[in-house]
Design an enzyme around this catalytic site. Structure first.
Site, PDB file in Angstrom:
ATOM      1  N   GLY A  33      22.407  -0.307 -44.947  1.00 12.04           N
ATOM      2  CA  GLY A  33      22.922   1.038 -44.677  1.00 12.04           C
ATOM      3  C   GLY A  33      21.859   1.966 -44.131  1.00 12.04           C
ATOM      4  CB  CYS A  34      18.415   2.690 -45.234  1.00 17.43           C
ATOM      5  SG  CYS A  34      18.873   3.290 -46.879  1.00 17.43           S
TER       6      CYS A  34
END
Length: 150
Positions: free
Chosen positions: A45-46
């Site tokens: 996600g990051c």
């Protein structure tokens, strides 16, 4: 958790990036600043969020925005993340959680049925005079730029 609201004066902060450079709110006076907090460098996600911001970086620059990523990762981990994905903006290595705390994004989270304390993925847009213009708490990691560049 977070008590900052749109219209509030942004908190003064001091953080050190992956290269050892110090960043403060005053450094960005006269520019719009996007401060995005993310849980952990190089996680799916990051990475999606950072790469979306990278891919739209010129659009941000054209609208007088500076970008600053913040997580509790070490400077070395931030540097590897930045190099691997060719990120054009500084990444604050906030291991002591000082910047994270003043923005109020540290607190209880749930993931896969477990509860723990961590960084809540949150983005703050700070205007040229140092006031919070927008706060995004429901970050769409693959489309974050479109949430910011309206």
């Amino acid at each position: 958790m977070m008590t900052l609201k749109i219209g509030d004066k942004a908190p003064e902060f001091k953080g050190t990036d992956e290269k050892g450079n110090i960043h403060t709110l005053k450094d960005y006076k006269g520019k719009k600043l996007v401060v995005f907090f993310y849980p952990k460098a190089s996680t799916p996600g990051c990475t999606a969020e950072a790469c979306d911001l990278r891919d739209n970086f010129e659009r941000f620059k054209a609208q007088n925005y500076e970008l600053l990523g913040v997580s509790a990762d070490s400077a070395l981990r931030q540097q590897k993340f930045k190099e691997k994905y060719e990120l054009p903006f500084p990444l604050i290595a906030d291991e002591a959680k000082e910047v994270i705390t003043v923005f109020g994004v540290w607190g209880p989270k749930k993931f896969m049925g477990k509860e723990f304390d961590g960084i809540h993925r949150t983005t703050f847009v700070i205007d040229e005079k140092g006031y919070i213009e927008d706060i995004i708490t429901k970050v769409k990691t693959k489309e974050h730029s479109s949430q910011l560049l309206k």
